[in-house]
Design a protein around this motif. Structure first.
Motif, PDB file in Angstrom:
ATOM      1  N   LEU A  37       0.839  -1.206   0.000  1.00 20.41           N
ATOM      2  CA  LEU A  37       0.000   0.000   0.000  1.00 20.41           C
ATOM      3  C   LEU A  37       0.872   1.252   0.000  1.00 20.41           C
ATOM      4  O   LEU A  37       0.581   2.218  -0.718  1.00 20.41           O
ATOM      5  N   LEU A  78      -1.004  -6.283  -3.269  1.00 26.07           N
ATOM      6  CA  LEU A  78      -2.149  -5.902  -2.436  1.00 26.07           C
ATOM      7  C   LEU A  78      -3.315  -6.865  -2.614  1.00 26.07           C
ATOM      8  O   LEU A  78      -3.950  -7.264  -1.635  1.00 26.07           O
ATOM      9  N   ALA A 145      -7.472   3.169   1.616  1.00 25.25           N
ATOM     10  CA  ALA A 145      -6.576   3.091   2.760  1.00 25.25           C
ATOM     11  C   ALA A 145      -7.297   3.392   4.070  1.00 25.25           C
ATOM     12  O   ALA A 145      -7.098   2.701   5.082  1.00 25.25           O
TER      13      ALA A 145
END
Length: 154
Positions: A37, A78, A145
């Motif tokens: 990330l 991810l 996020a």
């Protein structure tokens, strides 16, 4: 079979149990997820700031030639690590609003990034449209996020 029953079956799987019951496996996967990330966020941020005329004086198209590889690797990592994390506790995730916000925002972020942002940068686009797509891209990844963080605390 309902989605909830599918989640129960996934959670009961050998992989789900192994990740959940291991002392180090879940933290290692989560750490890798967060590093990916950060890599993705850095690549998107440097490209976005370049589009907005802030930071490096290199053209966005030139930066893209280097940054897109990192973006693609980060997205793949991810997705893989996120899937592994999800396999370890799908029943818990199923009932969390933060999970659904994250999944919806992830689809939006991927679509905006790969269908609009990246192609426009590659073409050397500029102007109001490009800045708008850039702002949308940054916002979409920020929501992904933030929802992930929300998920960790909910």
């Amino acid at each position: 079979m309902s989605l909830y029953h599918t989640a129960q079956n996934i959670e009961a799987s050998a992989l789900g149990q192994t990740i959940r019951e291991s002392t180090w496996l879940f933290p290692a996967i989560e750490s890798t997820h967060l590093l990916a990330l950060a890599l993705l966020g850095g690549a998107v941020l440097i490209l976005s700031l370049s589009v907005l005329g802030i930071g490096l004086k290199t053209s966005p198209a030139e930066l893209y030639k280097s940054a897109h590889r990192y973006m693609n690797v980060a997205v793949i990592v991810l997705l893989i690590t996120g899937l592994l994390l999800g396999v370890s506790e799908p029943v818990k995730l199923y009932g969390r609003q933060a999970f659904w916000v994250k999944m919806i925002s992830l689809v939006i972020a991927l679509a905006v990034t790969y269908l609009a942002f990246n192609p426009l940068i590659k073409r050397g686009a500029s102007g109001v449209r490009m800045r708008g797509v850039t702002a949308l891209t940054m916002a979409a990844w920020l929501v992904v996020a933030m929802a992930g963080r929300w998920l960790g605390f909910s």
